[in-house]
Design a protein around this motif. Structure first.
Motif, PDB file in Angstrom:
ATOM      1  N   HIS A   1     -63.087  48.028 -20.768  1.00 30.09           N
ATOM      2  CA  HIS A   1     -62.491  48.995 -19.858  1.00 30.09           C
ATOM      3  C   HIS A   1     -62.119  50.245 -20.643  1.00 30.09           C
ATOM      4  O   HIS A   1     -61.486  50.161 -21.687  1.00 30.09           O
ATOM      5  CB  HIS A   1     -61.244  48.392 -19.205  1.00 30.09           C
TER       6      HIS A   1
ATOM      7  N   ASP B   1     -60.041  61.433 -15.375  1.00 33.78           N
ATOM      8  CA  ASP B   1     -60.498  61.793 -14.037  1.00 33.78           C
ATOM      9  C   ASP B   1     -61.615  60.844 -13.601  1.00 33.78           C
ATOM     10  O   ASP B   1     -62.799  61.211 -13.607  1.00 33.78           O
ATOM     11  CB  ASP B   1     -60.974  63.247 -14.026  1.00 33.78           C
ATOM     12  N   ALA B   2     -61.240  59.651 -13.190  1.00 32.47           N
ATOM     13  CA  ALA B   2     -62.227  58.653 -12.767  1.00 32.47           C
ATOM     14  C   ALA B   2     -63.003  59.122 -11.541  1.00 32.47           C
ATOM     15  O   ALA B   2     -64.178  58.788 -11.381  1.00 32.47           O
ATOM     16  CB  ALA B   2     -61.535  57.323 -12.494  1.00 32.47           C
ATOM     17  N   THR B   3     -62.368  59.923 -10.696  1.00 34.42           N
ATOM     18  CA  THR B   3     -63.066  60.436  -9.511  1.00 34.42           C
ATOM     19  C   THR B   3     -64.246  61.314  -9.918  1.00 34.42           C
ATOM     20  O   THR B   3     -65.330  61.222  -9.335  1.00 34.42           O
ATOM     21  CB  THR B   3     -62.092  61.218  -8.608  1.00 34.42           C
TER      22      THR B   3
ATOM     23  N   ALA C   1     -65.942  61.058 -12.679  1.00 36.99           N
ATOM     24  CA  ALA C   1     -66.953  60.149 -13.221  1.00 36.99           C
ATOM     25  C   ALA C   1     -67.731  59.496 -12.076  1.00 36.99           C
ATOM     26  O   ALA C   1     -68.966  59.423 -12.112  1.00 36.99           O
ATOM     27  CB  ALA C   1     -66.293  59.078 -14.094  1.00 36.99           C
ATOM     28  N   TYR C   2     -67.014  59.048 -11.050  1.00 39.21           N
ATOM     29  CA  TYR C   2     -67.644  58.427  -9.888  1.00 39.21           C
ATOM     30  C   TYR C   2     -68.600  59.413  -9.204  1.00 39.21           C
ATOM     31  O   TYR C   2     -69.730  59.061  -8.856  1.00 39.21           O
ATOM     32  CB  TYR C   2     -66.567  57.957  -8.908  1.00 39.21           C
ATOM     33  N   LYS C   3     -68.156  60.642  -9.032  1.00 39.86           N
ATOM     34  CA  LYS C   3     -68.982  61.661  -8.378  1.00 39.86           C
ATOM     35  C   LYS C   3     -70.243  61.960  -9.187  1.00 39.86           C
ATOM     36  O   LYS C   3     -71.328  62.140  -8.627  1.00 39.86           O
ATOM     37  CB  LYS C   3     -68.185  62.939  -8.147  1.00 39.86           C
ATOM     38  N   GLU C   4     -70.111  62.019 -10.508  1.00 36.40           N
ATOM     39  CA  GLU C   4     -71.280  62.265 -11.358  1.00 36.40           C
ATOM     40  C   GLU C   4     -72.272  61.114 -11.236  1.00 36.40           C
ATOM     41  O   GLU C   4     -73.483  61.334 -11.131  1.00 36.40           O
ATOM     42  CB  GLU C   4     -70.860  62.455 -12.813  1.00 36.40           C
ATOM     43  N   GLN C   5     -71.775  59.883 -11.232  1.00 37.49           N
ATOM     44  CA  GLN C   5     -72.665  58.727 -11.087  1.00 37.49           C
ATOM     45  C   GLN C   5     -73.356  58.766  -9.723  1.00 37.49           C
ATOM     46  O   GLN C   5     -74.561  58.555  -9.627  1.00 37.49           O
ATOM     47  CB  GLN C   5     -71.897  57.420 -11.259  1.00 37.49           C
ATOM     48  N   ALA C   6     -72.606  59.045  -8.674  1.00 35.49           N
ATOM     49  CA  ALA C   6     -73.177  59.107  -7.323  1.00 35.49           C
ATOM     50  C   ALA C   6     -74.255  60.189  -7.234  1.00 35.49           C
ATOM     51  O   ALA C   6     -75.298  59.996  -6.601  1.00 35.49           O
ATOM     52  CB  ALA C   6     -72.081  59.351  -6.301  1.00 35.49           C
TER      53      ALA C   6
ATOM     54  N   ILE D   1     -71.411  59.650 -18.176  1.00 36.91           N
ATOM     55  CA  ILE D   1     -70.461  59.412 -17.084  1.00 36.91           C
ATOM     56  C   ILE D   1     -69.027  59.418 -17.629  1.00 36.91           C
ATOM     57  O   ILE D   1     -68.118  59.960 -16.988  1.00 36.91           O
ATOM     58  CB  ILE D   1     -70.784  58.088 -16.355  1.00 36.91           C
TER      59      ILE D   1
ATOM     60  N   GLY E   1     -65.921  62.033 -16.690  1.00 38.12           N
ATOM     61  CA  GLY E   1     -64.586  61.579 -16.303  1.00 38.12           C
ATOM     62  C   GLY E   1     -63.485  62.067 -17.227  1.00 38.12           C
ATOM     63  O   GLY E   1     -62.335  61.659 -17.103  1.00 38.12           O
TER      64      GLY E   1
END
Length: 77
Positions: free
Chosen positions: A12, A17-19, A21-26, A50, A54
Motif C-alpha cells: 500500500h 491525491d488518490a482521486t 491517480a484514479y482519474k489518470e488510470q481511468a 499512476i 497521485g
C-alpha cells in the motif's frame, strides 16, 4: 495447483491525491502505452506513472528503480 495469478502480497502506498491517480488510470483504460520495454515501459512503470499522478514524489521511471521505490515507500499488507 494454484493459478499463476495468485496474489502473494500487496504493498500500500499513501497518496496525497488518490482521486487524481484514479482519474489518470481511468483516462488510460483502453489506450495502449506504446511498445513494451521491460526497463522503461512495463506494467511497473505504468504503476509509477499512476503514483506520480497521485502526487507521489520522486517515483523513478525505470522498472527496477520503481520496484525499489515502492518497496522502500510502501507498506506491505
Amino acid at each position: 495447483m494454484a493459478p499463476a495469478s495468485t496474489v502473494q502480497s500487496t504493498i500500500h502506498v499513501d497518496l496525497p491525491d488518490a482521486t487524481a491517480a484514479y482519474k489518470e488510470q481511468a483516462k488510460r483504460l483502453g489506450h495502449p502505452d506504446g511498445v513494451y520495454d521491460k526497463n522503461t515501459n512495463s506494467c511497473v512503470t505504468h504503476v509509477g506513472d499512476i503514483l506520480r499522478a497521485g502526487g507521489a514524489q520522486n517515483v523513478p521511471t525505470t522498472t527496477r528503480e520503481t520496484i525499489n521505490w515502492i518497496i522502500a515507500n510502501g507498506k506491505r499488507q
